[in-house]
Design a protein around this motif. Structure first.
Motif, PDB file in Angstrom:
ATOM      1  N   UNK A 283       0.807  -1.217   0.000  1.00 33.94           N
ATOM      2  CA  UNK A 283       0.000   0.000   0.000  1.00 33.94           C
ATOM      3  C   UNK A 283       0.841   1.269   0.000  1.00 33.94           C
ATOM      4  N   UNK A 284       1.969   1.254   0.706  1.00 31.75           N
ATOM      5  CA  UNK A 284       2.796   2.456   0.804  1.00 31.75           C
ATOM      6  C   UNK A 284       3.315   2.891  -0.569  1.00 31.75           C
ATOM      7  N   UNK A 285       3.892   1.957  -1.314  1.00 30.23           N
ATOM      8  CA  UNK A 285       4.463   2.323  -2.603  1.00 30.23           C
ATOM      9  C   UNK A 285       3.400   2.691  -3.622  1.00 30.23           C
ATOM     10  N   UNK A 286       2.225   2.133  -3.481  1.00 32.34           N
ATOM     11  CA  UNK A 286       1.131   2.501  -4.374  1.00 32.34           C
ATOM     12  C   UNK A 286       0.574   3.886  -4.058  1.00 32.34           C
ATOM     13  N   UNK A 287       1.031   4.477  -2.961  1.00 41.74           N
ATOM     14  CA  UNK A 287       0.570   5.804  -2.595  1.00 41.74           C
ATOM     15  C   UNK A 287      -0.762   5.819  -1.881  1.00 41.74           C
ATOM     16  N   UNK A 288      -1.146   4.700  -1.293  1.00 38.58           N
ATOM     17  CA  UNK A 288      -2.421   4.619  -0.588  1.00 38.58           C
ATOM     18  C   UNK A 288      -2.202   5.132   0.833  1.00 38.58           C
ATOM     19  N   UNK A 289      -2.376   6.436   1.020  1.00 41.59           N
ATOM     20  CA  UNK A 289      -2.224   7.041   2.337  1.00 41.59           C
ATOM     21  C   UNK A 289      -3.558   7.401   2.955  1.00 41.59           C
ATOM     22  N   UNK A 290      -4.624   7.376   2.156  1.00 38.37           N
ATOM     23  CA  UNK A 290      -5.981   7.586   2.640  1.00 38.37           C
ATOM     24  C   UNK A 290      -6.859   6.503   2.058  1.00 38.37           C
ATOM     25  N   UNK A 291      -7.937   6.210   2.734  1.00 40.32           N
ATOM     26  CA  UNK A 291      -8.809   5.123   2.303  1.00 40.32           C
ATOM     27  C   UNK A 291      -9.271   5.295   0.861  1.00 40.32           C
ATOM     28  N   UNK A 292      -9.620   6.535   0.484  1.00 38.18           N
ATOM     29  CA  UNK A 292     -10.152   6.758  -0.852  1.00 38.18           C
ATOM     30  C   UNK A 292      -9.134   6.479  -1.952  1.00 38.18           C
ATOM     31  N   UNK A 293      -7.822   6.412  -1.613  1.00 34.92           N
ATOM     32  CA  UNK A 293      -6.810   6.098  -2.619  1.00 34.92           C
ATOM     33  C   UNK A 293      -6.944   4.681  -3.152  1.00 34.92           C
ATOM     34  N   UNK A 294      -7.635   3.800  -2.427  1.00 33.12           N
ATOM     35  CA  UNK A 294      -7.814   2.422  -2.894  1.00 33.12           C
ATOM     36  C   UNK A 294      -8.486   2.373  -4.259  1.00 33.12           C
ATOM     37  N   UNK A 295      -9.324   3.363  -4.554  1.00 30.93           N
ATOM     38  CA  UNK A 295     -10.055   3.365  -5.807  1.00 30.93           C
ATOM     39  C   UNK A 295      -9.159   3.422  -7.025  1.00 30.93           C
ATOM     40  N   UNK A 296      -7.941   3.954  -6.876  1.00 29.10           N
ATOM     41  CA  UNK A 296      -7.043   4.055  -8.022  1.00 29.10           C
ATOM     42  C   UNK A 296      -6.456   2.712  -8.422  1.00 29.10           C
ATOM     43  N   UNK A 297      -6.506   1.728  -7.531  1.00 29.89           N
ATOM     44  CA  UNK A 297      -5.820   0.465  -7.786  1.00 29.89           C
ATOM     45  C   UNK A 297      -6.738  -0.744  -7.705  1.00 29.89           C
ATOM     46  N   UNK A 298      -8.030  -0.510  -7.549  1.00 27.70           N
ATOM     47  CA  UNK A 298      -8.983  -1.606  -7.433  1.00 27.70           C
ATOM     48  C   UNK A 298     -10.024  -1.489  -8.529  1.00 27.70           C
ATOM     49  N   UNK A 299      -9.988  -2.365  -9.520  1.00 29.58           N
ATOM     50  CA  UNK A 299     -11.000  -2.293 -10.590  1.00 29.58           C
ATOM     51  C   UNK A 299     -12.413  -2.345 -10.026  1.00 29.58           C
TER      52      UNK A 299
END
Length: 759
Positions: free
Chosen positions: A64-80
């Protein structure tokens, strides 16, 4: 009514280092590999994500760190298929999975996509905006969850699993430090210590500070800063090898500046007229766009608001200073989880209590003048208890059975202050919810390849509501709280409805047939139903509509494949699905209110996730979602009374695509990594009316990261997000009474450096 809420609990930790085939791999490298087998608990027992016949995207903390997921809403960028948006720094969360979601952030609403923190279901959307910290993994379960999960949900479930204390380890821990532009200063992590052979303690923490990210070009200031602090303590005691007790508690607070909107004026000036009730209009201009397009105006401009000729999404205006727009959020929670292993089955008791207070304003005129503002006050409290018995997973028959109880009490206060015209309105209410459920699921292995799963859940929800709609005379202050309304007294049109009660029952479930082609590939087919209980219309301004709307259900049919090829150098997962959506609970924004209604829809789509290691050190990852989501029966949804049949569901882009390339190489005997990512989101409407100016036309976001392992356990990295500084929007609202709409900007280019230390 534009509503939002908030909770948080920190930041997500670790870094991602892809698999290096044929070369030594450190422990952290192996954990962070995109090809690693992540153990999930999607079916309430430990299984690898690849072995579960359920569409699931899983990430461990290191990824998660390297993907830049620092907030919950960032998950949307990497989850189809996942769209996560919010209209406050950490709250007001609205989550859609495969087009299924509810476009409201009222404290009293229940989400279509459930959020879990370990064993606890968090109901109010006030709890969903936490950026997580000291997390072991995140699981995104797609599709209705009609059997095993808390209160049933129609869209899916997102599970955050924290790092647990471990008596078998001495002193362990992790600290992440991030520094970046906009004054970013963020420290998070966790420390665990064994107290004895039978007890251990873990402390997780986060401190997140960041300055404003948007330019208020009228006031010449920066807006929307962040100030979040949180801590979590967990004590694990194992009196015997068979019995464990986990006791935990958390406290979190935020003093963050609220969001700012970009205004879109939509009135045709030629249709404005003046009458006894003031100015009104009868037509919209031909080509409204961000700001004030030629030939457009709004009723606000008749109150002295100048045209907004600045089209830059990151340049906003507001009359609220940081002191006047500060969100004040305080939350705490406690939980007790006990497990007893009988040998062939484990008995689990999971108890939790969560408590939150929120007070905060929003400037909803998006101008430098004091025209309109909302002041949210919410106090959700929830208690949950689940007891379940789970077989050990051996043998051909595996099963889970249990019961669930949930109780919630919420107070919601929401004055809307129209200081520009000297009036105001709003709502005050209390809601008590009691929910009980009984569930069972069994899986039978007919052969080594063929497996059948059947599950059922009976649910009953009961709501008890006291509700008041009020009007008041505004004295011109910028923030009008409910206490100010009471002091001023209710005005004409106010009404109170107390003791409104209603209950609903439902039987839902799942049937899944899976077949292992070989040890590397599995196909499956499933049919399942999800259910979400009825809601009270807390946004109503009329006693006729101030009532309950029906529960919603989704019947979902899916086929999929999970596979790994070429000695685990290629992973290919795909799913095709069709949903029949009945009585979807929609929110109609109009004249400042938010009225609930029911609609029918159908959803169909395809998702693909692909990970490949073509050569040593190089990892390629891609996720694709294709979605066709339309209303089939939505009468009287338009201002003129016409239907929305055939319109696209809000927040259901026809396509999303995420791409990642990562290369690991040896540099001075240590691992160095470079990676680049790209994320595409096609046009999406923020409103079921499919109005072109309450939408984003589609955008790409590009990210990059470079890291170096300085010594064992210590990694440094440089990162940048939204490299092109793309202007885009994440949400929108139609404020029809004033002839304008509001768009919520995304995040500008962000960059910085980080240090990750594990011990």
């Amino acid at each position: 009514m534009i509503a939002r809420s908030l909770l948080f609990s920190g930041a997500m930790g670790s870094s991602i280092i892809a698999l290096s085939i044929g070369s030594p791999v450190h422990a952290q490298d192996a954990e962070a590999s995109l090809m690693s087998d992540i153990v999930v608990t999607a079916r309430k027992r430990d299984e690898t994500a690849q072995s579960v016949p359920v569409a699931i995207s899983a990430f461990n903390g290191a990824q998660l760190e390297a993907l830049g997921v620092t907030e919950s809403k960032d998950l949307g960028k990497f989850t189809p298929g996942l769209q996560w948006k919010s209209d406050s720094p950490f709250g007001g969360n609205v989550i859609f999975v495969r087009g299924v979601g509810n476009n409201t952030t009222l404290f009293t609403g229940s989400p279509a996509v459930a959020v879990y923190l370990d064993e606890a279901y968090l109901n109010s959307q006030a709890f969903h905006g936490f950026s997580t910290f000291d997390v072991d993994r995140v699981e995104v379960l797609k599709g209705p969850q009609g059997t095993l999960y808390g209160r049933n949900t129609t869209g899916g479930a997102i599970k955050y699993i924290t790092r647990q204390p471990d008596p078998d380890k001495g002193l362990t821990g992790e600290v992440n430090v991030n520094l970046g532009n906009f004054g970013l200063r963020k420290v998070d992590g966790g420390i665990g210590v064994a107290l004895s052979e039978k007890a251990a303690l873990r402390i997780g923490f986060v401190s997140h500070d960041r300055g404003g990210i948007y330019d208020d070009y009228v006031r010449d200031t920066k807006t929307t800063d962040v100030n979040v602090k949180a801590i979590r303590l967990q004590l694990l005691v194992k009196p015997t090898e068979k019995f464990s007790i986990l006791l935990g508690g958390t406290y979190a607070r935020s003093r963050s500046d609220d969001v700012r909107f970009k205004r879109v004026d939509t009135v045709d000036p030629a249709t404005i007229s003046f009458g006894p009730g003031g100015p009104s209009f009868s037509g919209r201009c031909a080509n409204p766009g961000v700001g004030t397009a030629p030939g457009c105006t709004s009723i606000l401009q008749l109150l002295g608001v100048p045209d907004d000729l600045n089209k830059d999404a990151f340049k906003v205006q507001s009359n609220l200073s940081r002191r006047e727009s500060l969100e004040r959020v305080d939350s705490w929670g406690a939980w007790l989880t006990m497990n007893y292993d009988f040998g062939g089955a484990t008995l689990t008791s999971a108890t939790s209590y969560y408590h939150l207070n929120l007070k905060g304003p929003q400037d909803v005129d998006a101008t430098a003048l004091n025209i309109a503002a909302i002041y949210d006050e919410g106090r959700p409290r929830q208690f949950s208890q689940e007891v379940r018995l789970t077989s050990d997973g051996s043998g051909d028959f595996r099963w889970v059975l249990g019961g669930y109880y949930f109780r919630e009490s919420i107070t919601q206060l929401k004055p809307v202050n129209l200081a520009g015209i000297g009036i105001g309105f709003g709502s005050a209410g209390k809601q008590k919810t009691d929910a009980i459920a009984a569930f069972a699921e069994g899986s039978y292995r007919f052969t080594d390849a063929l497996d059948l799963t059947v599950g059922l859940r009976w649910s009953r929800d009961k709501r008890d509501v006291d509700f008041t709609y009020f009007t008041f005379a505004s004295d011109g202050r910028e923030n009008y709280r409910y206490a100010d309304v009471l002091a001023a007294g209710f005005g004409p049109g106010s009404f109170t409805l107390n003791g409104r009660k209603k209950a609903w029952s439902n039987l839902s479930g799942r049937i899944t047939l899976s077949y292992k082609i070989d040890d590397q590939a599995m196909v499956y087919a499933s049919a399942n139903r999800g259910y979400k209980g009825g809601e009270f219309n807390f946004g109503s301004d009329n006693p006729v509509t101030a009532g309950f709307v029906d529960p919603e259900t989704v019947d979902a049919f899916e086929v999929g494949i999970k596979s790994q090829w070429f000695d685990r150098r290629l992973r290919f997962n795909a799913a095709a699905f069709y949903y029949k959506y009945r009585d979807k609970q929609e929110t109609l924004f109009d004249t400042g209110t938010a009225t609930l209604s029911n609609a029918d829809a159908r959803v169909k789509g395809v998702e693909v996730e692909l990970t490949a290691v073509p050569v040593q050190g190089l990892t390629l990852n891609a996720g694709l979602s294709l979605l066709d989501a339309k209303y089939t029966d939505f009468p009287a949804c338009q201002p003129d009374g016409s239907a929305c049949d055939g319109n696209r569901l809000s927040d259901s882009p026809t396509s999303t695509l995420n791409l990642l390339a990562k290369y690991d190489f040896d540099l001075g005997g240590r691992t160095a990594s470079i990676q680049g990512g790209a994320n595409w989101t096609a046009k999406r409407f923020f409103d079921f009316r499919n109005v072109g100016y309450i939408a984003d036309d589609g955008y790409w976001l590009f990210d990059a990261r470079a890291s170096y392992e300085i010594m064992d356990g210590l990694t440094a990295a440089l990162w940048v997000q939204n490299i092109a500084n793309t202007r885009y929007y994440t949400n929108g609202f139609d404020v029809s009474a004033f002839g304008y709409s509001l768009l919520l900007p995304g995040t500008p280019r962000s960059y910085g450096g980080s240090i990750n230390y594990r011990f």
